[in-house]
Each structure stands twice: as C-alpha cells, then as structure tokens.
Design an enzyme around this catalytic site. Structure first.
Site, PDB file in Angstrom:
ATOM      1  N   SER A   7      29.434  67.226  80.202  1.00 12.81           N
ATOM      2  CA  SER A   7      29.888  67.640  78.886  1.00 12.81           C
ATOM      3  C   SER A   7      28.893  68.560  78.233  1.00 12.81           C
ATOM      4  O   SER A   7      27.715  68.555  78.548  1.00 12.81           O
ATOM      5  CB  SER A   7      30.112  66.417  77.995  1.00 12.81           C
ATOM      6  OG  SER A   7      28.891  65.750  77.772  1.00 12.81           O
ATOM      7  N   CYS A   8      29.388  69.356  77.335  1.00 11.85           N
ATOM      8  CA  CYS A   8      28.612  70.166  76.406  1.00 11.85           C
ATOM      9  C   CYS A   8      29.589  70.581  75.311  1.00 11.85           C
ATOM     10  O   CYS A   8      30.805  70.506  75.501  1.00 11.85           O
ATOM     11  CB  CYS A   8      28.034  71.421  77.060  1.00 11.85           C
ATOM     12  SG  CYS A   8      26.536  71.172  78.047  1.00 11.85           S
ATOM     13  N   ASP A   9      29.065  71.020  74.199  1.00 13.63           N
ATOM     14  CA  ASP A   9      29.905  71.544  73.129  1.00 13.63           C
ATOM     15  C   ASP A   9      29.210  72.723  72.486  1.00 13.63           C
ATOM     16  O   ASP A   9      28.018  72.652  72.168  1.00 13.63           O
ATOM     17  CB  ASP A   9      30.183  70.463  72.077  1.00 13.63           C
ATOM     18  CG  ASP A   9      31.091  69.364  72.603  1.00 13.63           C
ATOM     19  OD1 ASP A   9      32.307  69.572  72.624  1.00 13.63           O
ATOM     20  OD2 ASP A   9      30.571  68.315  72.999  1.00 13.63           O
ATOM     21  N   GLU A  47      29.304  76.117  79.360  1.00 11.58           N
ATOM     22  CA  GLU A  47      29.929  74.814  79.588  1.00 11.58           C
ATOM     23  C   GLU A  47      30.391  74.721  81.038  1.00 11.58           C
ATOM     24  O   GLU A  47      30.821  75.705  81.628  1.00 11.58           O
ATOM     25  CB  GLU A  47      31.177  74.654  78.707  1.00 11.58           C
ATOM     26  CG  GLU A  47      30.987  74.998  77.260  1.00 11.58           C
ATOM     27  CD  GLU A  47      30.511  73.826  76.442  1.00 11.58           C
ATOM     28  OE1 GLU A  47      30.672  72.682  76.911  1.00 11.58           O
ATOM     29  OE2 GLU A  47      29.993  74.052  75.348  1.00 11.58           O
TER      30      GLU A  47
END
Length: 425
Positions: free
Chosen positions: A11-13, A98
């Site tokens: 995950s990343c945002d 991402e």
C-alpha cells in the site's frame, strides 16, 4: 514469471491539491510510503551535476544512459536501493509512486524499478509534464521490473505515479511499457494501489488501445475506460483494501475542499482509521512527505519530510533548496559497497543494519511512547512543538514576514534534524 503473494500487504497513498482546492495559492503534494515494517528510509540530497557524453548510470539493478545535466533533488528512499519512493527537485517538481497489479503480467527479469523511474524523472525534468514524458520514454526503452523489497522471495509490481509542479498535477498509470495519464488543473486528487483513470484520459501510449483489443480485454466499440479494461477481474484481498483507502482519502480531501493546507495534508497522512497511516500485516508507513509548491515562482517551494516511520508519531521537518544545502548525516544510512546484499548474487541472502542515527533515536522514542505514558506524552509534545516551529517558519517565509540569509535557509532541514535528534538524546 516473477510472482507475488495475493494477500501480501502492499500500500501507499498519494494526494495533491490544486487551487482552488488549496487554501493558499499553491499546489500541495503529500505521500505516505508504506513498506515492510523494518525497512529503513533515508532522506538524501543530491546536488545538480553535469555528466560527460556517453556516461552510464547504475540504477538499482541495471545501467541506463546518463544525460548531460541532472537537477538537484531531495529524496526519501528505502536505503537499500538507488531510486526513491517520493521526492522533489529544485524546480518544484514532486513525484510519488504506488504499486499496482493489472491484467498485464509483471515481466520476468530485472529492469527499472518504479522507484528508479521516479528518481530519474526528478533528476531530468523541470515540470510535471516533462517528468511524465521522461518516465514514458524510459519505460519504452528499458521496461520496469525487479524485486521491490529486500528479501530472497521476489516481490514485483507495476507502478502508478502522482506528479506535481507549481501549476498542475498529472496521474500516470502504467501497465508494463504502456500507460495512460490524466491532467489535474484544479481540485484535489488521490491515488492508492489501483488503477483510477477511467474515461478521462489526457494522454496515452500510442499502442494502448491496440494492445487491449489484441488481448481481448476491449472490443473497440464501447467507450474506452482504462481502469475497467486493465484492472484484474478477481481482485486480491489487499487490492480490495486499497479501494477502501482510496475512497477514504477522496472523502477526506472532499471534506477540506477549498481549505487544504500542508497541515491538513499531514493530518490526512496521520489518519489511522482509514488505513492511510498504516501498521498492518508486516507493513507500515515508513516515511512521509508533504510539499507546498507556490504558484508565484519568486517564492520557494517548501518540502516537509519525516525520515522516520509512523507520521502520527514523527516530525515533519522543512527542507528548502538553495545555497548552503547539504546532506544531513543523521538521516543517511550506512553503506556496504560491493558486499551489500543487493549487489551480491544471488541477491538478498543476508541482511545488514541500515538504521541511520535519527531512525535509531526515533525507535527508542516510539518504545517510550508505547510503554511509559508520562515520558511518552512529553516526547510527543516536544515533537509537536518542533513541527509547529517548522510550519510557522514556512508560513512566515511564504508570507514575506521572514527573510533569513540564504545559508540559513539552505541549512533549515539540517537544523531541524539536529534538534529532533536532541529530543531523543
């Protein structure tokens, strides 16, 4: 073919606010880098440089042709690799990436990591659009691939990117060597670990639709929806979780429309309820970044970086390009040369201690915050006070109320790193 565990945490945002969504006349960029929980992320300053014709450049796994001139960059990167999870350059370009999985298989073999593409674009571009073209060209020539974690078991993915400058932002989503992009000229936008560009495509690879038809993923008659055409039919558990984070991030941006500031972005990155501030399944938010990119080119861009995990218990420290900027040694990890596990074959058969000085001190502080309530509260208050000083310095600078000598401005990040280190001493 290189593979990945469908339930592996990934995950990343990334977030961006373009006026009028911003409370100030500036583009505001933010990213959480969510990585294996014990991975160390360092903050590296690399000055502008010139290079001899025919020079070659060693990236994480492969060499590429070097360009004649590279721009100064500040990078937040996993300390074992060449590229970066997020960063900015001296011209006010910011990029975050991402992980994404699509119908297009992840290719075998080592090529450029998405993090390598990010750094190369920052070193070679003066605008977000130019950075997009740099990445597209490198994808076409070298491709993307290789393990993205420091582990004998391969962990491979394709990439999406959020690119921003003082005037606009671009979302760039890739499937192998192909890509689609969306221009963001106003409003707020976020990306997570999924394709998010639908029918609103501003630019694309010339063979994107031809390839989709050849694979039987698009019949050519209906409206071309990039995310719908290339997204996996059966989404793994972790990508379903990314959908929830994406929606939560979009809602948080919506709630602050017209009033988005650096502080608001920091609050979003610290949001644990949504999973944006992550600590789950062996992954956590290992570093964070927020940047203010003023529309007025006479004003400096201000970049805030943590260099430590968990933004809810870290300090965002200001960095400004200019005279006197140098590497802060406290956030630079040790190096291991030819004996580094990423350089020896087969790769990643051993582990080394990559913790930098600030990381070590911060880990002790985290332990106190968890085990000793009174001492932990005191440490957290000192962190908040230090961060507030940095935010106030940035506000004063951008409002024209503070005009320090160039050397002092360039040493700002180093000063705050030293003061944070003293908090943990």
């Amino acid at each position: 073919m290189a593979s990945w565990n469908p339930d592996a945490p990934c995950s990343c945002d990334c977030f961006v606010s373009v006026p009028p969504a911003s409370a100030v006349p500036a583009v505001i960029f933010a990213k959480n880098s969510d990585r294996p929980r014990d991975e160390v992320q360092e903050v590296v300053f690399i000055p502008a440089s010139t290079h001899a014709p025919g020079s070659r450049l060693q990236c994480t796994y492969i060499e590429v042709d070097q360009v004649s001139k590279t721009h100064a960059v500040i990078l937040s990167r996993p300390s074992w690799l060449w590229g970066a999870e997020m960063g900015a350059n001296e011209h006010g370009v910011c990029i975050g990436n991402e992980a994404v999985w699509t119908k297009e298989p992840v290719g075998e073999g080592e090529a450029l990591l998405g993090m390598d593409l990010l750094r190369l674009a920052l070193e070679r571009s003066r605008s977000a659009l130019e950075a997009l073209h740099v990445i597209a060209g490198l994808l076409e020539r070298y491709g993307q691939g290789g393990s993205c974690r420091e582990d004998p078991a391969p962990f491979c993915y394709h990439n999406t990117f959020l690119l921003a400058d003082r005037t606009e932002a671009w979302v760039l989503e890739t499937v192998g060597r192909l890509w689609a992009a969306q221009r963001i000229q106003e409003g707020a936008r976020n990306i997570s670990n999924q394709l998010s560009i639908g029918t609103d495509i501003s630019a694309e690879h010339s063979e994107l639709r031809t390839h989709a038809r050849a694979q039987g993923w698009w019949g050519g008659q209906s409206t071309f929806d990039f995310a719908q055409v290339f997204s996996l039919t059966q989404q793994p558990v972790r990508m379903e979780a990314a959908k929830a984070r994406f929606q939560a991030g979009r809602e948080l941006l919506r709630q602050h429309q017209g009033g988005i500031t650096a502080e608001v972005m920091m609050g979003i990155l610290r949001n644990k309820e949504s999973g944006i501030c992550m600590d789950s399944g062996g992954f956590r938010t290992t570093a964070s970044m927020v940047s203010i990119l003023p529309r007025d080119p006479a004003q400096p861009c201000v970049h805030f970086l943590t260099a430590t995990p968990d933004p809810s218990r870290s300090v965002f420290k200001p960095f400004i390009f200019g005279a006197g900027v140098a590497q802060a040694p406290q956030v630079l990890s040790p190096t291991f040369g030819a004996q580094d596990p990423v350089r020896t074959q087969p790769r990643f058969q051993t582990q080394v201690d990559r913790r930098h000085t600030l990381y070590r001190g911060h880990q002790v502080a985290l332990g106190l915050m968890e085990k000793e309530q009174d001492r932990g509260q005191q440490l957290r208050q000192k962190q908040r006070d230090l961060e507030q000083e940095g935010l106030e310095a940035a506000r004063g600078l951008l409002a024209g109320e503070w005009a320090p000598p160039p050397q002092e401005l360039g040493a700002l990040f180093q000063t705050f790193v030293e003061r944070e280190s003293q908090v943990y001493a």
